[in-house]
Write a protein that holds these residues in place. Structure first.
Motif, mmCIF file in Angstrom:
data_model
loop_
_atom_site.group_PDB
_atom_site.id
_atom_site.type_symbol
_atom_site.label_atom_id
_atom_site.label_comp_id
_atom_site.label_asym_id
_atom_site.label_seq_id
_atom_site.Cartn_x
_atom_site.Cartn_y
_atom_site.Cartn_z
ATOM 1 N N GLY A 95 0.768 -1.224 0.038
ATOM 2 C CA GLY A 95 -0.083 -0.045 -0.185
ATOM 3 C C GLY A 95 0.864 1.353 -0.077
ATOM 4 O O GLY A 95 0.470 2.290 -0.194
ATOM 5 N N ALA A 96 2.191 1.337 0.448
ATOM 6 C CA ALA A 96 2.878 2.148 0.328
ATOM 7 C C ALA A 96 4.141 1.992 -0.631
ATOM 8 O O ALA A 96 4.219 1.771 -1.505
ATOM 9 C CB ALA A 96 3.205 2.835 1.937
ATOM 10 N N ASP A 97 5.421 2.081 0.333
ATOM 11 C CA ASP A 97 6.511 1.833 -0.570
ATOM 12 C C ASP A 97 6.666 0.234 -0.707
ATOM 13 O O ASP A 97 6.252 -0.668 -0.111
ATOM 14 C CB ASP A 97 8.025 2.065 0.380
ATOM 15 N N PRO A 98 7.469 -0.211 -1.795
ATOM 16 C CA PRO A 98 7.697 -1.501 -2.125
ATOM 17 C C PRO A 98 8.359 -2.224 -0.921
ATOM 18 O O PRO A 98 9.142 -1.646 -0.220
ATOM 19 C CB PRO A 98 8.725 -1.514 -3.147
ATOM 20 N N VAL A 99 8.214 -3.538 -0.608
ATOM 21 C CA VAL A 99 8.445 -4.025 0.363
ATOM 22 C C VAL A 99 9.318 -5.350 -0.139
ATOM 23 O O VAL A 99 10.291 -5.832 0.589
ATOM 24 C CB VAL A 99 7.679 -4.765 1.307
ATOM 25 N N LEU A 100 9.267 -5.762 -1.384
ATOM 26 C CA LEU A 100 9.926 -6.826 -2.211
ATOM 27 C C LEU A 100 10.000 -6.899 -3.493
ATOM 28 O O LEU A 100 9.096 -6.228 -4.301
ATOM 29 C CB LEU A 100 9.322 -8.245 -1.931
ATOM 30 N N GLY A 101 11.029 -7.406 -4.425
ATOM 31 C CA GLY A 101 11.012 -7.292 -5.621
ATOM 32 C C GLY A 101 10.950 -8.522 -6.336
ATOM 33 O O GLY A 101 11.140 -9.695 -5.739
ATOM 34 N N ARG A 102 10.642 -8.836 -7.549
ATOM 35 C CA ARG A 102 10.550 -10.152 -8.323
ATOM 36 C C ARG A 102 11.371 -9.902 -9.549
ATOM 37 O O ARG A 102 10.663 -8.996 -10.537
ATOM 38 C CB ARG A 102 9.071 -10.518 -8.602
ATOM 39 N N MET A 103 12.303 -10.725 -9.985
ATOM 40 C CA MET A 103 13.043 -10.793 -11.188
ATOM 41 C C MET A 103 12.824 -12.069 -11.713
ATOM 42 O O MET A 103 12.961 -13.089 -11.158
ATOM 43 C CB MET A 103 14.530 -10.588 -10.721
ATOM 44 N N LYS A 104 12.526 -11.844 -13.186
ATOM 45 C CA LYS A 104 12.409 -13.154 -13.955
ATOM 46 C C LYS A 104 13.790 -13.624 -14.379
ATOM 47 O O LYS A 104 14.595 -12.920 -14.971
ATOM 48 C CB LYS A 104 11.774 -12.752 -15.475
ATOM 49 N N MET A 105 14.119 -14.885 -14.187
ATOM 50 C CA MET A 105 15.586 -15.329 -14.521
ATOM 51 C C MET A 105 15.441 -15.851 -16.061
ATOM 52 O O MET A 105 14.586 -16.576 -16.481
ATOM 53 C CB MET A 105 15.691 -16.674 -13.740
ATOM 54 N N GLY A 106 16.097 -15.259 -16.598
ATOM 55 C CA GLY A 106 16.263 -15.467 -18.235
ATOM 56 C C GLY A 106 17.355 -16.395 -18.559
ATOM 57 O O GLY A 106 17.798 -16.761 -17.735
ATOM 58 N N GLU A 107 17.659 -16.508 -19.994
ATOM 59 C CA GLU A 107 18.795 -17.247 -20.459
ATOM 60 C C GLU A 107 19.862 -16.979 -19.911
ATOM 61 O O GLU A 107 21.019 -17.923 -19.955
ATOM 62 C CB GLU A 107 18.665 -17.271 -21.873
ATOM 63 N N GLU A 108 20.389 -15.944 -19.055
ATOM 64 C CA GLU A 108 21.606 -15.648 -18.558
ATOM 65 C C GLU A 108 21.826 -16.356 -17.199
ATOM 66 O O GLU A 108 22.980 -16.505 -16.948
ATOM 67 C CB GLU A 108 21.776 -14.080 -18.267
ATOM 68 N N PHE A 109 20.770 -16.948 -16.701
ATOM 69 C CA PHE A 109 21.147 -17.778 -15.666
ATOM 70 C C PHE A 109 20.988 -19.187 -16.046
ATOM 71 O O PHE A 109 20.108 -19.917 -16.715
ATOM 72 C CB PHE A 109 19.601 -17.669 -14.814
ATOM 73 N N PRO A 110 22.361 -20.093 -15.863
ATOM 74 C CA PRO A 110 22.339 -21.285 -16.283
ATOM 75 C C PRO A 110 21.109 -22.273 -15.632
ATOM 76 O O PRO A 110 20.591 -21.987 -14.569
ATOM 77 C CB PRO A 110 23.479 -21.679 -15.727
ATOM 78 N N PRO A 111 20.691 -23.170 -16.437
ATOM 79 C CA PRO A 111 19.679 -24.110 -16.021
ATOM 80 C C PRO A 111 19.847 -24.691 -14.649
ATOM 81 O O PRO A 111 18.942 -24.995 -13.917
ATOM 82 C CB PRO A 111 19.720 -25.112 -16.920
ATOM 83 N N GLN A 112 20.974 -24.747 -13.982
ATOM 84 C CA GLN A 112 21.256 -25.343 -12.782
ATOM 85 C C GLN A 112 21.070 -24.486 -11.559
ATOM 86 O O GLN A 112 21.034 -24.904 -10.397
ATOM 87 C CB GLN A 112 22.754 -26.125 -12.960
ATOM 88 N N VAL A 113 20.854 -23.294 -11.839
ATOM 89 C CA VAL A 113 20.574 -22.193 -10.837
ATOM 90 C C VAL A 113 19.138 -22.150 -10.457
ATOM 91 O O VAL A 113 18.264 -22.062 -11.341
ATOM 92 C CB VAL A 113 21.305 -20.688 -11.543
#
Length: 265
Positions: free
Chosen positions: A178-196
């Motif tokens: 309702g006010a300031d952000p408390v958490l972020g969400r990042m999509k893991m793309g192809e730059e992240f190896p599959p094992q991560v």
């Protein structure tokens, strides 16, 4: 200090096979001092900055072969009710609500994409006694390959508003209460190896990101991204000597204009 609102990041702890090694690394890097280990709770050890509790370190629970990692806990007034919502919305409960003496009640869970996190219903331990100061918790982000399900899950369980960053180069969302952000969400793309695996990236504040990165590398950490300056601050992501992912963040060094956001709630 009052207990935090539901969904607010309220505590972080790290699980390490080499507890003394972890204490040395983070103590030298972030200036942490440590309270007495609590053998009745598996040698759980609180870390302090200027006398304020900022995190904790512990070895794995007996019989568990968990890799070294940081866990972020989200506040809940009723851990059992939150556990029910986690299941209802497709999450996995890894550890059922467990009373930890008079300190509070914990739950360990994962979202539908496999991002692990904790839930904490405060008792005498209400959580962070300092945030944002050098050495203390600063921020955290859900790293996931399934952003749509993550957004829907965390909004349903914790009541977050979801706002997507207006940036074609990255799929990033901010969760707010309702006010300031408390958490972020990042999509893991192809730059992240599959094992991560999907994970919660916990950020600790530092006065100088570049100097802290060099210190971390001298202590055996591996730099995985950055340092990079964005409108929110200068940050870098690393793995510590035991392989746990974490990030460093200097909020005083900024560059560029704040991006726009689109309400996706």
């Amino acid at each position: 200090m009052a207990a935090e609102s539901e969904g607010t990041p309220c505590w972080a702890d790290g699980t390490f096979g080499d507890l003394e090694g972890a204490k040395r690394f983070y103590g030298e890097l972030l200036g942490w001092t440590y309270g007495e280990s609590m053998p009745e709770y598996g040698d759980y050890t609180q870390a302090h900055v200027d006398g304020n509790a900022v995190a904790a370190l512990s070895p794995p629970m007996p019989g568990q072969e968990t890799p070294p990692a940081w866990t972020l806990y989200l506040a809940s007034p009723d851990a059992a009710a939150t556990t029910g919502k986690i299941r209802k919305h497709g999450g996995e409960v890894l550890v059922e609500p467990m009373r930890v003496g008079d300190f509070g009640t914990m739950v360990l869970a994962a979202d539908p994409g496999g991002t692990p996190f904790g839930v904490w219903q405060a008792g005498t331990h209400e959580g962070f006694q300092a945030t944002g100061a050098p050495g203390a918790y600063s921020w955290a982000e859900v790293y996931t390959r399934d952003p749509a399900r993550a957004d829907a899950f965390f909004a349903a369980v914790f009541g977050y508003g979801v706002k997507h960053l207006d940036d074609d180069a990255v799929d990033f969302a901010l969760y707010d209460l309702g006010a300031d952000p408390v958490l972020g969400r990042m999509k893991m793309g192809e730059e992240f190896p599959p094992q991560v695996p999907a994970h919660m990236n916990v950020y600790f504040a530092v006065a100088d990101c570049d100097a802290a990165v060099e210190k971390a590398r001298s202590l055996g950490a591996e730099l995985t991204f950055g340092p990079m300056t964005i409108p929110f601050g200068r940050f870098a992501s690393l793995t510590d000597p035991q392989g746990a992912v974490f990030s460093l963040f200097d909020p005083t060094t900024t560059e560029g204009e704040m991006p726009g956001v689109t309400d996706a709630s």
